[in-house]
Scaffold this active site. Structure first.
Site, PDB file in Angstrom:
ATOM      1  N   CYS A  41      65.531 -29.029 -13.986  1.00 16.32           N
ATOM      2  CA  CYS A  41      66.368 -30.133 -14.448  1.00 16.32           C
ATOM      3  C   CYS A  41      65.978 -30.525 -15.866  1.00 16.32           C
ATOM      4  O   CYS A  41      65.061 -29.958 -16.463  1.00 16.32           O
ATOM      5  CB  CYS A  41      66.236 -31.324 -13.498  1.00 16.32           C
ATOM      6  SG  CYS A  41      64.542 -31.965 -13.402  1.00 16.32           S
ATOM      7  N   ASP A 444      64.634 -15.929   8.663  1.00 20.60           N
ATOM      8  CA  ASP A 444      63.276 -15.607   8.230  1.00 20.60           C
ATOM      9  C   ASP A 444      62.347 -16.613   8.916  1.00 20.60           C
ATOM     10  O   ASP A 444      62.797 -17.645   9.415  1.00 20.60           O
ATOM     11  CB  ASP A 444      63.188 -15.719   6.708  1.00 20.60           C
ATOM     12  CG  ASP A 444      61.760 -15.597   6.197  1.00 20.60           C
ATOM     13  OD1 ASP A 444      61.080 -14.646   6.591  1.00 20.60           O
ATOM     14  OD2 ASP A 444      61.341 -16.469   5.421  1.00 20.60           O
ATOM     15  N   ASP A 624      64.089 -17.739   2.520  1.00 17.28           N
ATOM     16  CA  ASP A 624      63.650 -18.520   1.363  1.00 17.28           C
ATOM     17  C   ASP A 624      62.769 -17.758   0.387  1.00 17.28           C
ATOM     18  O   ASP A 624      62.544 -18.217  -0.728  1.00 17.28           O
ATOM     19  CB  ASP A 624      62.850 -19.744   1.840  1.00 17.28           C
ATOM     20  CG  ASP A 624      61.435 -19.379   2.246  1.00 17.28           C
ATOM     21  OD1 ASP A 624      61.275 -18.420   3.037  1.00 17.28           O
ATOM     22  OD2 ASP A 624      60.499 -20.039   1.770  1.00 17.28           O
ATOM     23  N   ASP A 628      63.031 -11.981   0.859  1.00 17.89           N
ATOM     24  CA  ASP A 628      64.313 -12.129   1.568  1.00 17.89           C
ATOM     25  C   ASP A 628      65.509 -11.900   0.646  1.00 17.89           C
ATOM     26  O   ASP A 628      66.654 -11.882   1.114  1.00 17.89           O
ATOM     27  CB  ASP A 628      64.440 -13.540   2.162  1.00 17.89           C
ATOM     28  CG  ASP A 628      63.335 -13.859   3.141  1.00 17.89           C
ATOM     29  OD1 ASP A 628      62.990 -12.969   3.931  1.00 17.89           O
ATOM     30  OD2 ASP A 628      62.807 -14.985   3.095  1.00 17.89           O
TER      31      ASP A 628
END
Length: 725
Positions: A41, A444, A624, A628
């Site tokens: 951000c 997962d 996550d 993956d």
């Protein structure tokens, strides 16, 4: 036990949901480029730039949030190795990039461009409609002609600017001799303008500049809604390059030489210092340390490393220096092969045909044929070119795909808003359509169904004296098990014992002196204990029998509910993890998951997903980790938590903003309802055309009436979409 380097700063939901920051200006004569995979951000930008600009020797630094890079202009003697610790101290992971290989990337202006064109079309349309009111009220002769010419002066430049996306797409299609939805759109706009100019030049009663502008406005509205659903998507394969190491320390006759990774060859000896990533695949020649292997296996706990062990590119060396012999370099490394897997999977997903695309294939040819037949038929019947052109324009306008263009984005936007309020961010335009088709859900384990943070399970089994010693030893290490043990002991009100000569032994644990006897906290073999199946840290006090502190990975909130809801809905639930067989089996039994696979590498996960797809299963993948990423990209649709690594979040279609997994099952229900609304919108558009087109063909609808009817159908479609909210 040793410290584990964080693989990325966890993203806050607000950061993920916020619009992407535009690219910042890049300093001239950039000398150093750093990858910053953990920034999310504008606050991150400010913190990084403040830390860099405050460092002596840095002349200017700018951060690009979209590319997650820092571009730095610094003194000639300044190196990336001098700045990386500065950012790590500020809490941000940083890696060097080759500044010479980076191409300048301009900010994505598509959203602002569409919004500006939409505003121009809307403003011009309102003004022309105001002028048309006078004509409808009975203005005649010179007054009517003046209003028509003023409308032309407003409409022509406004459409020339606002309708550029349609003109460009239509021309691209026609140039390769094919049709798309933009071809009839452009023909309708041009025919409305040509007819209006002709009527105005001949002092006719009616001009349709407002119809052309209304068409443009509604179509741009649909295009902008569609853009908003796509704005968060970018390539996950590109994200993986942020973890590639550009430089390495090559050992030649015992002398260290810093070289570009691209110059390394199989057989080279490479020194990897603590905190560094492996630049190549290789085998450890000398040294002892612990490795963060979460990149490839998803396991959050460090793995002991010693001579003879195989390592892979991208793994993090946590403590002691390691010398490795390269066995695979460049495109042959594990990390590069993973990027290739992701790129292939992403290209497969892009071939998904949405409902709107299917409708467009049938729609575009029919519109052209119908309009052309209307023109020819009326010209033969009446012999009046002006009448034939007016009717052809009315047919094109009344069949203009505004309703079809709004059918999908309006529903997608409404559904996205509903899911966002429940903590889910839709990133891909076709994600909802694909989610509605899911029949198999693959989870997962670590960081997805579980929190990824170890928790002590048997703190109450130990004496206060042992807890005080264990706390003192644990606080001397940043190993995940030590951190969890120290936190639990502090929360239980334990005070640390007074120890002397506390030291940390890389790869083993911490030891000290307590009342003239040695105390150790670490691996079982190191303290003289026999390792069991469970994850444990062992404490030995002098000659006393070592005692174990056992740990478990806590379930994420809502994990059990999500698995149960999917099972009740008749969906097959599967657990695939790179973790050990015992840990995966225990979690599967706890959640009631019958099908599970352990010790799976990234390519194994992606292959399993591919196998399901080949058996005609529609797979939802929830994961996550970087391991993956390929599976997330290969799945029919994918979800990752906001705490996931950047590459995993980018590869997924939906981001779960909170920690609770229970909204995932609800998202599937919302997707089914959204798809139902889309089909309803197509039916509305079809019924509208069945009623309106014959009226236009037989000459009962002028282009102005056609535009009003088209607007009515577009509004109806939008209102139907809002029922999802």
């Amino acid at each position: 036990m040793t410290a584990q380097l964080s693989s990325g700063t966890a993203a806050c939901p607000g950061c993920i949901a916020a619009p992407v920051e535009p690219a910042r200006p890049i300093p001239e004569d950039v000398q150093i480029a750093l990858s910053l995979p953990g920034i999310h951000c504008s606050a991150c930008i400010a913190n990084v730039e403040r830390a860099l600009n405050a460092h002596p020797g840095v002349e200017d630094a700018r951060v690009n949030l979209t590319l997650k890079r820092a571009m730095i202009k610094a003194a000639p003697e300044m190196r990336a190795a001098d700045l990386i610790p500065v950012l790590e101290h500020a809490g941000y992971e940083a890696h060097e990039l080759d500044a010479g290989a980076l191409s300048a990337t301009s900010a994505d202006k598509a959203g602002r461009d569409l919004l500006m064109r939409l505003a121009v079309a809307g403003f011009a349309s309102m003004n022309v409609m105001l002028l048309s009111v006078s004509v409808w009220s009975g203005a005649t002769d010179a007054t009517r002609d003046m209003f028509h010419w003023i409308s032309a002066a407003i409409a022509l430049p406004a459409i020339a600017f606002s309708a550029q996306p349609f003109f460009a797409n239509a021309w691209s299609a026609l140039r390769v001799r094919r049709l798309n939805m933009d071809v009839p759109i452009v023909l309708a706009i041009l025919l409305a303008l040509v007819t209006s100019l002709w009527e105005t030049a001949l002092s006719g009663e009616h001009a349709y500049f407002d119809a052309a502008l209304t068409l443009t406005f509604f179509l741009l509205a649909g295009r902008y809604l569609d853009y908003r659903t796509r704005a968060a998507a970018r390539s996950a394969a590109e994200e993986l390059t942020a973890l590639e190491v550009p430089r390495a320390l090559r050992l030649i006759d015992g002398t260290e030489e810093e070289v570009a990774v691209s110059t390394l060859a199989v057989g080279d000896l490479i020194l990897v210092r603590p905190g560094g990533r492996m630049p190549v695949d290789g085998q450890i020649v000398s040294g002892q340390s612990e490795l963060d292997r979460s990149l490839l296996t998803g396991e959050t706990l460090p793995v002991f490393a010693e001579a003879g062990q195989i390592v892979s590119a991208g793994e993090v060396n946590l403590t002691g220096p390691l010398t490795i012999r390269a066995t695979a370099v460049g495109e042959d490394t594990s990390l590069h092969r993973m990027a290739d897997l992701v790129a292939i999977a992403e290209s497969g997903r892009s071939r998904y045909t949405s409902l709107a695309d299917k409708a467009a294939k049938l729609y575009a040819p029919g519109v052209h044929i119908l309009s052309a037949l209307s023109f020819v038929g009326w010209y033969i019947y009446s012999g009046d070119l002006r009448t034939a052109l007016n009717i052809a324009a009315a047919v094109l306008i009344i069949t203009c795909p505004c309703a079809l263009g709004l059918a999908v984005p309006a529903v997608t936007t409404a559904a996205s808003g509903r899911l966002f309020r429940k903590g889910m961010l839709i990133k891909h335009a076709t994600a909802l359509e694909r989610l509605a088709e899911v029949d198999t859900v693959v989870f997962d384990k670590t960081g997805t169904l579980t929190s990824g943070a170890p928790e002590v399970t048997n703190l109450g089994d130990h004496s206060t004296a042992d807890l005080e010693i264990a706390l003192a030893l644990a606080e001397a290490s940043a190993h995940p098990l030590s951190v969890a043990l120290a936190k639990a002991a502090r929360e239980a009100g334990i005070k640390p014992a007074t120890l002397r000569n506390i030291t940390e032994v890389p790869g083993y644990g911490t030891e000290a002196q307590y009342r003239n006897q040695r105390v150790r906290l670490g691996r079982a073999a190191w303290v003289g204990a026999e390792q069991g199946v469970e994850t444990s840290a062992w404490l030995s006090v002098g000659s006393n029998t070592p005692v174990a502190f056992r740990f478990t990975d806590a379930l994420r909130p809502g994990a059990a509910e999500a698995v149960s809801d999917f099972a009740k809905a008749g969906k097959q639930v599967i657990l695939i993890s790179g973790d050990s067989t015992g840990a995966v089996k225990a979690l599967a039994e706890k959640l009631g998951i019958e099908n599970w696979i352990a010790e799976a590498l990234p390519q194994d996960k992606a292959q399993r997903i591919q196998d399901f797809s080949e058996r005609c299963h529609k797979v939802l993948m929830v994961g996550d980790g970087l391991n993956d990423t390929a599976a997330l990209a290969a799945a029919h649709v994918s979800i990752s938590p906001a705490s996931a690594l950047d590459a995993a979040r980018v590869a997924s279609d939906i981001v779960l903003l909170g920690t609770d997994l229970s909204p995932i099952a609800d998202a599937c229900d919302t997707a089914v309802k959204a798809t139902k609304r889309i089909r309803e919108n197509f039916r509305v558009a079809t019924v509208y055309n069945v009623i309106a087109v014959p009226l236009a063909v037989i000459g009962l609808a002028t282009p102005l009436i056609a535009a009003l009817a088209m607007s009515t159908s577009s509004i109806t479609v939008s209102l139907n979409a809002l029922r999802l909210r």
